[in-house]
Design an enzyme around this catalytic site. Structure first.
Site, PDB file in Angstrom:
ATOM      1  N   ASP A 128       0.652  -1.107   0.026  1.00  0.00           N
ATOM      2  CA  ASP A 128       0.029   0.105  -0.053  1.00  0.00           C
ATOM      3  C   ASP A 128       0.987   1.217  -0.061  1.00  0.00           C
ATOM      4  O   ASP A 128       1.739   1.345   1.082  1.00  0.00           O
ATOM      5  CB  ASP A 128      -1.018  -0.057   1.278  1.00  0.00           C
ATOM      6  CG  ASP A 128      -2.219   0.934   1.342  1.00  0.00           C
ATOM      7  OD1 ASP A 128      -2.118   1.244  -0.085  1.00  0.00           O
ATOM      8  OD2 ASP A 128      -2.596   1.098   2.185  1.00  0.00           O
ATOM      9  N   HIS A 135      -4.051  13.609   0.975  1.00  0.00           N
ATOM     10  CA  HIS A 135      -4.220  12.711   2.183  1.00  0.00           C
ATOM     11  C   HIS A 135      -3.146  12.805   2.963  1.00  0.00           C
ATOM     12  O   HIS A 135      -3.536  13.100   4.390  1.00  0.00           O
ATOM     13  CB  HIS A 135      -4.327  11.359   1.578  1.00  0.00           C
ATOM     14  CG  HIS A 135      -4.548  10.250   2.510  1.00  0.00           C
ATOM     15  ND1 HIS A 135      -5.535  10.154   3.558  1.00  0.00           N
ATOM     16  CD2 HIS A 135      -3.462   9.430   2.909  1.00  0.00           C
ATOM     17  CE1 HIS A 135      -5.463   9.362   4.275  1.00  0.00           C
ATOM     18  NE2 HIS A 135      -4.102   8.613   4.052  1.00  0.00           N
ATOM     19  N   GLU A 200     -10.634   3.638   3.436  1.00  0.00           N
ATOM     20  CA  GLU A 200      -9.818   4.434   2.736  1.00  0.00           C
ATOM     21  C   GLU A 200     -10.063   4.129   1.279  1.00  0.00           C
ATOM     22  O   GLU A 200     -10.099   2.860   0.726  1.00  0.00           O
ATOM     23  CB  GLU A 200      -8.227   3.965   3.061  1.00  0.00           C
ATOM     24  CG  GLU A 200      -8.098   4.508   4.298  1.00  0.00           C
ATOM     25  CD  GLU A 200      -6.422   4.463   4.731  1.00  0.00           C
ATOM     26  OE1 GLU A 200      -5.748   3.583   3.861  1.00  0.00           O
ATOM     27  OE2 GLU A 200      -5.963   5.328   5.378  1.00  0.00           O
ATOM     28  N   GLU A 202      -9.092   3.739  -2.471  1.00  0.00           N
ATOM     29  CA  GLU A 202      -7.931   3.587  -3.245  1.00  0.00           C
ATOM     30  C   GLU A 202      -8.349   2.920  -4.433  1.00  0.00           C
ATOM     31  O   GLU A 202      -9.175   2.469  -4.718  1.00  0.00           O
ATOM     32  CB  GLU A 202      -6.918   2.550  -2.323  1.00  0.00           C
ATOM     33  CG  GLU A 202      -6.914   3.149  -1.019  1.00  0.00           C
ATOM     34  CD  GLU A 202      -5.610   2.675  -0.362  1.00  0.00           C
ATOM     35  OE1 GLU A 202      -4.737   2.110  -0.724  1.00  0.00           O
ATOM     36  OE2 GLU A 202      -5.486   2.903   1.049  1.00  0.00           O
ATOM     37  N   ASP A 234      -9.172  -0.081   1.944  1.00  0.00           N
ATOM     38  CA  ASP A 234      -8.313  -0.357   2.919  1.00  0.00           C
ATOM     39  C   ASP A 234      -8.712   0.110   4.347  1.00  0.00           C
ATOM     40  O   ASP A 234      -8.392   0.976   4.844  1.00  0.00           O
ATOM     41  CB  ASP A 234      -6.682   0.570   2.757  1.00  0.00           C
ATOM     42  CG  ASP A 234      -5.817  -0.153   3.647  1.00  0.00           C
ATOM     43  OD1 ASP A 234      -5.677  -1.194   3.943  1.00  0.00           O
ATOM     44  OD2 ASP A 234      -4.926   0.761   3.900  1.00  0.00           O
ATOM     45  N   ARG A 238      -8.425   3.461  13.204  1.00  0.00           N
ATOM     46  CA  ARG A 238      -7.583   4.601  13.468  1.00  0.00           C
ATOM     47  C   ARG A 238      -7.041   4.671  14.907  1.00  0.00           C
ATOM     48  O   ARG A 238      -6.016   5.273  15.202  1.00  0.00           O
ATOM     49  CB  ARG A 238      -8.319   5.915  13.232  1.00  0.00           C
ATOM     50  CG  ARG A 238      -8.907   6.189  11.872  1.00  0.00           C
ATOM     51  CD  ARG A 238      -7.796   5.947  10.707  1.00  0.00           C
ATOM     52  NE  ARG A 238      -8.264   6.139   9.532  1.00  0.00           N
ATOM     53  CZ  ARG A 238      -7.635   6.315   8.213  1.00  0.00           C
ATOM     54  NH1 ARG A 238      -6.255   5.788   8.359  1.00  0.00           N
ATOM     55  NH2 ARG A 238      -8.011   6.439   7.333  1.00  0.00           N
ATOM     56  N   GLN A 241      -4.303   2.279  15.046  1.00  0.00           N
ATOM     57  CA  GLN A 241      -3.405   2.846  13.956  1.00  0.00           C
ATOM     58  C   GLN A 241      -2.638   3.904  15.200  1.00  0.00           C
ATOM     59  O   GLN A 241      -1.228   4.028  15.071  1.00  0.00           O
ATOM     60  CB  GLN A 241      -3.935   3.656  13.098  1.00  0.00           C
ATOM     61  CG  GLN A 241      -2.950   4.011  12.033  1.00  0.00           C
ATOM     62  CD  GLN A 241      -3.383   4.608  10.757  1.00  0.00           C
ATOM     63  OE1 GLN A 241      -4.778   4.446  10.606  1.00  0.00           O
ATOM     64  NE2 GLN A 241      -2.518   4.924   9.829  1.00  0.00           N
ATOM     65  N   LYS A 254      -4.866  -2.237  10.116  1.00  0.00           N
ATOM     66  CA  LYS A 254      -5.087  -2.716   8.637  1.00  0.00           C
ATOM     67  C   LYS A 254      -5.505  -3.793   8.230  1.00  0.00           C
ATOM     68  O   LYS A 254      -6.187  -4.187   7.490  1.00  0.00           O
ATOM     69  CB  LYS A 254      -4.077  -1.829   7.717  1.00  0.00           C
ATOM     70  CG  LYS A 254      -3.653  -0.368   7.898  1.00  0.00           C
ATOM     71  CD  LYS A 254      -4.301   0.468   7.394  1.00  0.00           C
ATOM     72  CE  LYS A 254      -3.647   2.104   7.413  1.00  0.00           C
ATOM     73  NZ  LYS A 254      -4.581   2.970   6.338  1.00  0.00           N
ATOM     74  N   THR A 258      -9.040  -5.858   3.560  1.00  0.00           N
ATOM     75  CA  THR A 258      -9.041  -5.090   2.716  1.00  0.00           C
ATOM     76  C   THR A 258      -9.921  -5.655   1.594  1.00  0.00           C
ATOM     77  O   THR A 258     -10.021  -6.931   1.354  1.00  0.00           O
ATOM     78  CB  THR A 258      -7.535  -5.055   2.068  1.00  0.00           C
ATOM     79  OG1 THR A 258      -6.585  -4.857   3.058  1.00  0.00           O
ATOM     80  CG2 THR A 258      -7.194  -4.239   0.934  1.00  0.00           C
ATOM     81  N   GLU A 371     -10.089  12.260   7.546  1.00  0.00           N
ATOM     82  CA  GLU A 371      -9.894  13.637   6.957  1.00  0.00           C
ATOM     83  C   GLU A 371     -10.873  14.736   6.957  1.00  0.00           C
ATOM     84  O   GLU A 371     -10.714  15.718   6.968  1.00  0.00           O
ATOM     85  CB  GLU A 371      -9.273  13.471   5.464  1.00  0.00           C
ATOM     86  CG  GLU A 371      -8.212  12.734   5.323  1.00  0.00           C
ATOM     87  CD  GLU A 371      -7.918  12.688   3.558  1.00  0.00           C
ATOM     88  OE1 GLU A 371      -8.171  13.685   2.842  1.00  0.00           O
ATOM     89  OE2 GLU A 371      -7.714  11.610   3.063  1.00  0.00           O
TER      90      GLU A 371
END
Lengths: 423, 423
Positions: A128, A135, A200, A202, A234, A238, A241, A254, A258, A371
């Site tokens: 990844d 971002h 996420e 992607e 993904d 948080r 993380q 993570k 996925t 975000e």
């Protein structure tokens, strides 16, 4: 003027899968798993096509690859083989095909609704990246307010290895993970269900032909190693993380899941939507020579929709919460591939690279909920519910398409997952 | 009193592979690739044993697994199957075996010198941990002088995903990688051969039976998922690492190559060398409940040798540069497994976990060259050459063994690689 197909649904202006697309996937129907090509609302069964000699003019290795149960053998053959197969499939599905061909191929179409899609390839390694500067800057502000964009960002296409085993295909439910979290005000961490589950947005990049260990891939030839693109979510916890990621990067935040979309859009189908990479802002360094002059951007619109459990119960359609574009990356697909192999790391057919969360500069183009914490207005659903992070029962739906005046729209299908409560 | 084998070399006090060890590996001989068991200086060909009905009293799935060309099918069967096969192989190779059995088995022995070893398994995912607090502290001092051990270290078994594709078996040459590096005094990074190539002394942990996605592994049962251990060298380019690792962790600094030893020592063979985990120092937090009470440490001596090109030319034997012990980890093997799956991440048969660099507290037990930068005396080879990092032509050799009074020594064989110049 775009070619039309004799498969009527492929000519519908709203289909993701016109004749100009022809993405590859792996599907199960009538208890067998096969490679297919999406056309309108149908799947063209390539194994049947191979066994009925409809591909007979192609090299044996291409025909053999069409009888596999993953795309890996086809991916490994390289761009010459992919183009040849694509040309042949186009001929078979175009309205110019003769009646006998149409009759034969029609018998090899499976309605999408009757098929179960599988992962398109056996994914050896999943990497990844972090290729959206918008971002990286917004998220960096949250994790490192004084230092949002680290000094290496504009030189190094930052990436890390993800987990291959937990990649699932669109539609699979996502169990909310548990993990260690430590709120800022707590003295000690605690173990429990994540309270900051995020998506996420992607794009996934499937590697075709690989490179031998120890042999880098020059930037000029990097795209020759790319089979095609898909959507990728993904999923990220948080709170896990932020506690675990120092110093070796994200891990359990993570690797619980996925999701990828089942259809791999060939790079060749996206050729009309190539645009030059945007000029780097004044003052930004030029890419180092090994990454210089490499690759175009691709214009692909990306959308995120959420449907809460309540919305589902009340028959309210999923709501679009953001919209971005693949072209808004700081690094091209070619640069990601070349950087990855620049130390001699070997990529293999079926390996999956992902761009990292794709966000644009403006409000409304954030590729993840994290975000949006910067926004004055939180995400508000039609039911009045708000979302800082995902709740149990939420379904997240990604869609993507390339479009341009005078050309049919090339869609990626959808990439969805619904959140189940923690165990 | 240890059982003796009728294979004479297995009773040699210096062999790594006595009857009490019986590690599994995959070897090629006479153009075929097979599973074998190391015994003295021989390999017992399990495929031949299966086809000649020497394993006939075992369940069919065990016999079938012995005819594969990777250990994955055997790994997937779980501890009951592993114990049953181990008992049978022990009977066949013990001096108590009858003459007819000995005659049959003798015909299935391949001298190690005539075989080419392969990777023991198809490795789906490779995870590297950071379980040595001594390593984490010494390295932390270099990267973050003010903050060597981060606040999460004593709570979280820190780990990250590595690269599966570039795992090679002992003996494969290692090409010096190129990459971006930025010396502290430089304004911009440059791309070129790494000048800080290092080894990392680790133990690899092969997963046997996996877990389903979404289903954690309780600490009490974690060891049931471990097939066995090997040696592992996580080659590292320190200059690349220090520039690229923020914020997502090591990537190209590590993924150019990882070497493992070909023989997987069953956890069962190491049972006599289990010791309780060392008590955590006064003031350290207890492991969180999901990691509590889990697993023993294992006493395994670990050694690193270097032979420079000049030493080789002058017929000087490799020099031991450090010595450590697997027991010196902050987290047990069981804790690593349970943590990995605690968010529901699925482990699969053949997945490889590694401990991270194993270092002890005292000088001389550093598991990598980077840590020796703290030492007043640099590594000095018998030729007078010194080493801060590896030079082209250096061969790095890891060895490991468990020993205890009254028991034969259980060895891991060796894990070696020689550095080739950058392209």
């Amino acid at each position: 003027m775009a070619l039309k197909s004799w498969v009527a649904s492929a000519n519908d202006a709203k289909t993701d899968f016109p004749l100009a697309n022809l993405p590859y996937g792996v599907f199960t129907h009538a208890h067998t798993t096969r490679i297919g090509v999406a056309i309108g609302d149908q799947i063209f069964d390539l194994r049947s096509a191979a066994s009925e000699s409809l591909l007979a003019d192609l090299p044996d290795d291409v025909v053999d690859a069409c009888t596999a149960t993953t795309l890996n053998p086809l991916m490994a053959l390289g761009p010459g083989a992919w183009s040849a197969l694509r040309r042949r499939v186009t001929e078979l599905l175009a309205e110019s095909a003769d009646a006998e061909t149409q009759r034969k191929v029609a018998a090899m179409l499976v309605p999408m609704g009757d098929a179960e899609m599988q992962l398109p390839a056996q994914i050896g390694d999943y990497t990844d990246f972090y290729a959206s500067i918008h971002h990286a800057t917004r998220v960096g502000k949250l994790f490192r307010p004084d230092n949002p964009l680290l000094p290496n960002y504009k030189y190094v296409p930052i990436g890390y290895h993800g987990r291959a085993s937990s990649i699932v295909v669109s539609g699979a439910d996502i169990r909310r993970p548990s993990g260690q979290t430590k709120p800022a005000q707590a003295n000690e961490p605690a173990f429990g269900p994540s309270r900051s589950l995020d998506y996420e947005l992607e794009i996934g990049i499937f590697i075709g032909q690989g490179n031998a260990l120890g042999e880098p891939i020059a930037i000029g030839g990097a795209e020759q190693h790319v089979f095609g693109l898909c959507l990728l979510n993904d999923w990220s916890a948080r709170d896990v993380q932020s506690w675990e990621y120092q110093p070796l990067g994200p891990f359990l935040a993570k690797n619980f899941a996925t999701t990828i979309s089942p259809w791999v859009v060939p790079l060749e189908a996206l050729a009309p939507y190539r645009v030059p990479m945007q000029a780097r802002p004044e003052g930004d360094p030029a890419p180092l020579p090994y990454l210089a002059g490499g690759g175009d951007a691709i214009e692909v619109s990306l959308e995120v929709y959420i449907q809460s459990r309540r919305m589902g119960e009340e028959k309210i359609e999923p709501m679009r919460v953001s919209r971005g574009n693949l072209r808004d990356l700081y690094w091209s697909v070619a640069q990601l591939v070349t950087h990855h192999a620049s130390n001699g790391c070997n990529l293999r057919a079926g390996d999956l690279l992902a761009t990292g969360t794709i966000s644009g500069p403006e409000q409304g183009s954030e590729g993840c909920l994290l975000e949006m914490k910067h926004r004055s207005d939180p995400v508000k659903l039609p039911t009045g519910e708000t979302r800082t992070f995902l709740e149990d029962g939420d379904e997240v739906i990604f869609r993507a398409f390339a479009e341009k005046d005078g050309l049919p729209r090339i869609g990626f299908g959808s990439c969805t997952g619904k959140i189940l409560p923690a165990i």
